[in-house]
Design an enzyme around this catalytic site. Structure first.
Site, PDB file in Angstrom:
ATOM      1  N   LYS A  87       0.848  -1.166  -0.082  1.00 60.94           N
ATOM      2  CA  LYS A  87      -0.017   0.025  -0.082  1.00 60.94           C
ATOM      3  C   LYS A  87       0.960   1.157   0.004  1.00 60.94           C
ATOM      4  O   LYS A  87       1.692   1.241   0.911  1.00 60.94           O
ATOM      5  CB  LYS A  87      -0.885  -0.156   1.394  1.00 60.94           C
ATOM      6  CG  LYS A  87      -2.133   0.800   0.980  1.00 60.94           C
ATOM      7  CD  LYS A  87      -3.161   0.565   2.320  1.00 60.94           C
ATOM      8  CE  LYS A  87      -4.374   1.301   2.288  1.00 60.94           C
ATOM      9  NZ  LYS A  87      -5.051   1.205   3.584  1.00 60.94           N
TER      10      LYS A  87
HETATM   11  O1  G3P Z   1      -7.268   2.194   5.166  1.00 53.73           O
HETATM   12  C1  G3P Z   1      -8.025   3.392   4.614  1.00 53.73           C
HETATM   13  C2  G3P Z   1      -9.227   3.843   5.246  1.00 53.73           C
HETATM   14  O2  G3P Z   1     -10.173   2.648   5.095  1.00 53.73           O
HETATM   15  C3  G3P Z   1      -9.716   4.454   6.470  1.00 53.73           C
HETATM   16  O3  G3P Z   1     -10.733   4.683   6.868  1.00 53.73           O
HETATM   17  O4  G3P Z   1     -12.408   5.385   8.472  1.00 53.73           O
HETATM   18  O5  G3P Z   1      -9.967   5.783   8.838  1.00 53.73           O
HETATM   19  O6  G3P Z   1     -11.110   7.411   7.228  1.00 53.73           O
HETATM   20  P1  G3P Z   1     -11.138   6.004   8.001  1.00 53.73           P
END
Ligand code: G3P
Length: 218
Positions: A87
């Site tokens: 990633k």
């Molecule tokens: O891994 C990336 C993403 O899914 C992060 O989610 O909830 O931290 O915006 P969030």
């Protein structure tokens, strides 16, 4: 549509795996830190444990931001297991690294994507997956699902092979909307996946069936 779970928590990964619908896992440094993982060896060993639990693509994020560092880290992560997807953040050196990895057959997930222009660059560089963050776009009063729609349309126009991996999912409606739009993958917290199960008519209907079943007991 593939279902990934967006967590580094081994119990939640196991629970999602036990449902029998899981296609992979995504992690990020915040999710890893949340599990109290400290130090490079612990990080690598945690990724190995996730790979042992799930037979699907596992995104492991680099923390370097310069080309050489991203390559060094990404190659080490990719060597851990054949299911590891490196990633890489949507930055200039990240795009160069995605091209490098793509040429070497190492699969990538381009993360922190918030615009169609960024999505185009990642696809041109040969990213395997693209992670637009729906919830974080919604958080600033823009429209995360419209972004997914725009990217799916653009990728369709040119038959780009990069898969749209809708990330930063906050609720079950995000998941079904992504399915309508045609996102290739959704990565979700376990609670959003489990919330798909809920319907009051299912609960009421089951209660009635079970009550009637009791009447048939001898
Ligand atoms: O891994 C990336 C993403 O899914 C992060 O989610 O909830 O931290 O915006 P969030």
């Amino acid at each position: 549509m593939k279902f990934f779970v967006d967590t580094a928590n081994l119990d939640q990964i196991q629970e999602a795996q036990d449902l029998g619908i899981l296609d992979g896992v995504t992690t990020n440094p915040s999710l890893m830190a949340k599990e109290g993982i400290k130090g490079k060896n612990a990080v690598l060993s945690h990724y190995r444990k996730i790979c042992d639990l799930v037979d699907g693509d596992i995104s492991a994020e680099v923390i370097s931001t310069d080309f050489e560092g991203i390559i060094r880290e990404g190659e080490e992560l990719a060597d851990l297991h054949e299911n590891i997807v490196v990633k890489v953040p949507m930055i200039k050196d990240g795009i160069k690294a995605i091209r490098y990895f793509s040429d070497k057959g190492i699969r990538t997930n381009c993360t922190l994507v918030f615009s169609a222009g960024q999505a185009l660059l990642a696809a041109k560089a040969g990213a395997t997956y693209l992670s637009p963050f729906i919830g974080r776009v919604d958080d600033i009063s823009w429209n995360g699902l419209q972004l997914i729609e725009q990217i799916v349309e653009i990728y369709g126009n040119y038959a780009f092979e990069t898969q749209v991996l809708a990330a930063s999912i906050r609720n079950p409606l995000h998941i079904t909307a992504c399915a309508e739009i045609g996102a290739d993958v959704v990565t979700c917290p376990l609670k959003s996946i489990l919330a798909l199960l809920n319907h009051p008519l299912t609960d009421n209907g089951l209660a009635k069936f079970l009550a009637d079943a009791k009447k048939m007991e001898e």
